[in-house]
Design a protein around this motif. Structure first.
Motif, short mmCIF file in Angstrom:
data_model
loop_
_atom_site.label_atom_id
_atom_site.label_comp_id
_atom_site.label_asym_id
_atom_site.label_seq_id
_atom_site.Cartn_x
_atom_site.Cartn_y
_atom_site.Cartn_z
N UNK A 17 0.83 -1.20 0.00
CA UNK A 17 0.00 0.00 0.00
C UNK A 17 0.87 1.25 0.00
N UNK A 18 1.94 1.22 0.80
CA UNK A 18 2.90 2.32 0.84
C UNK A 18 4.11 1.91 0.00
N UNK A 19 4.02 2.19 -1.29
CA UNK A 19 5.09 1.76 -2.21
C UNK A 19 6.41 2.45 -1.88
N UNK A 20 6.36 3.75 -1.60
CA UNK A 20 7.59 4.47 -1.31
C UNK A 20 8.21 3.96 -0.01
N UNK A 35 13.85 0.84 -10.50
CA UNK A 35 13.63 1.44 -11.80
C UNK A 35 12.42 2.35 -11.77
N UNK A 36 12.07 2.89 -12.90
CA UNK A 36 10.90 3.75 -13.00
C UNK A 36 9.63 2.90 -12.88
N UNK A 37 8.61 3.43 -12.19
CA UNK A 37 7.33 2.73 -12.10
C UNK A 37 6.66 2.73 -13.46
N UNK A 42 0.25 -0.85 -13.88
CA UNK A 42 -0.15 -0.62 -12.49
C UNK A 42 0.95 -0.14 -11.57
N UNK A 43 1.90 0.63 -12.12
CA UNK A 43 3.05 1.15 -11.35
C UNK A 43 3.95 0.03 -10.82
N UNK A 57 8.18 -4.47 -6.76
CA UNK A 57 7.14 -4.04 -5.82
C UNK A 57 6.07 -3.31 -6.63
N UNK A 58 4.84 -3.37 -6.13
CA UNK A 58 3.72 -2.80 -6.88
C UNK A 58 2.63 -2.40 -5.89
N UNK A 59 1.92 -1.30 -6.14
CA UNK A 59 0.79 -0.97 -5.25
C UNK A 59 -0.37 -1.93 -5.53
N UNK A 60 -1.23 -2.16 -4.53
CA UNK A 60 -2.34 -3.08 -4.74
C UNK A 60 -3.37 -2.50 -5.70
N UNK A 61 -4.03 -3.38 -6.43
CA UNK A 61 -5.13 -2.95 -7.26
C UNK A 61 -6.34 -2.67 -6.37
N UNK A 62 -7.25 -1.81 -6.81
CA UNK A 62 -8.44 -1.52 -5.99
C UNK A 62 -9.15 -2.79 -5.55
#
Length: 264
Positions: A17-20, A35-37, A42-43, A57-62
């Motif tokens: 959830x907190x990608x950074x 690397x670049x998202x 989906x980033x 790493x990736x943020x969750x999908x809705x």
């Protein structure tokens, strides 16, 4: 890099959830750079160990928010055929085989005892560019409360041979594809809280296990086990600040004789 044999662990990623926050944590603990998202995917953000692709790493999908977990992918020459075997062997296909640009085809599944894993049919992206060097993937084990179900499933879906530890007090198996083992399976005991489901524990390589643990704990991780020195290396099990379980291991620091295994 040669195409991986079917059933070889070939990639790992996790949703945060907190990608950074995840990038800061693993950058500090494992020395990863990022690397670049990719907004098109989906980033999805690739992590590098010493310039080599190590994980993502990736943020969750809705709708998929929740505790983070690492997902290990196994190589397949045909993701659709592997998905069919997963269903035939009593597993659940959580995400049907899906083409990801020119990178490859992915599938997500759950084995009968509950551990979630991925299948990867590589194309332009074949998987790990480094293994068993600092910051890179090294090893993985399926932790399960129902080992018979997991063993039967894994050896049915992938062309594994099984060996079990000769010590009758430890319920641990190795799966190999020939000369070298590629995966372990450990029965979960009472030391695991009842709410912890079966999962695949991924090990990342570090230069110094104790120093890595110290960095992780200072960043908010919880130390679950270790550090302990074994014949395989000095390792520790951790849970990162967002709930993902993982282990670190220094494969150059070993102690004791290798355990004996016999055909299962």
């Amino acid at each position: 890099m040669a195409v991986q044999s079917e059933g070889t662990p070939c990639w790992a990623d996790a949703m945060f959830t907190d990608l950074e926050g995840a990038k800061q944590f693993y950058g500090d603990v494992l020395g990863w750079t990022f690397g670049e998202s990719s907004s098109e995917y989906g980033n999805y953000t690739q992590a590098y160990a010493n310039g080599k692709a190590a994980a993502a790493v990736v943020p969750p999908m809705p709708g998929q928010e929740g505790a983070s977990q690492w997902c290990l992918y196994f190589a397949s020459p045909d993701a659709a055929a592997t998905a069919a075997k997963i269903r035939e062997s009593g597993g659940d296909v959580l995400m049907q085989p899906m083409r990801v640009g020119d990178f490859g085809t992915m599938c997500l599944a759950r084995e009968p005892s509950g551990a979630v894993f991925g299948v990867w049919q590589g194309d332009a992206h074949e998987g790990f560019e480094a293994v068993a060097e600092p910051g890179a993937y090294c090893w993985a084990e399926v932790f399960t409360r129902e080992p018979d179900k997991a063993d039967a499933f894994l050896s049915s879906v992938f062309p594994y041979r099984m060996k079990e530890m000769a010590d009758e007090h430890v319920d641990f198996r190795l799966f190999d594809l020939g000369a070298d083992p590629v995966l372990g399976r450990m029965r979960m005991g009472e030391e695991f809280p009842a709410e912890v489901p079966s999962y695949v524990n991924v090990y990342f390589t570090v230069d110094d296990c104790d120093a890595a643990v110290d960095r992780a704990v200072k960043q908010g991780a919880v130390l679950r086990f270790g550090p302990m020195t074994s014949p395989f290396g000095r390792f520790a099990a951790l849970t990162d600040p967002q709930g993902a379980h993982f282990s670190v291991i220094d494969v150059t620091t070993t102690e004791g004789a290798m355990p004996e295994f016999k055909d299962a």
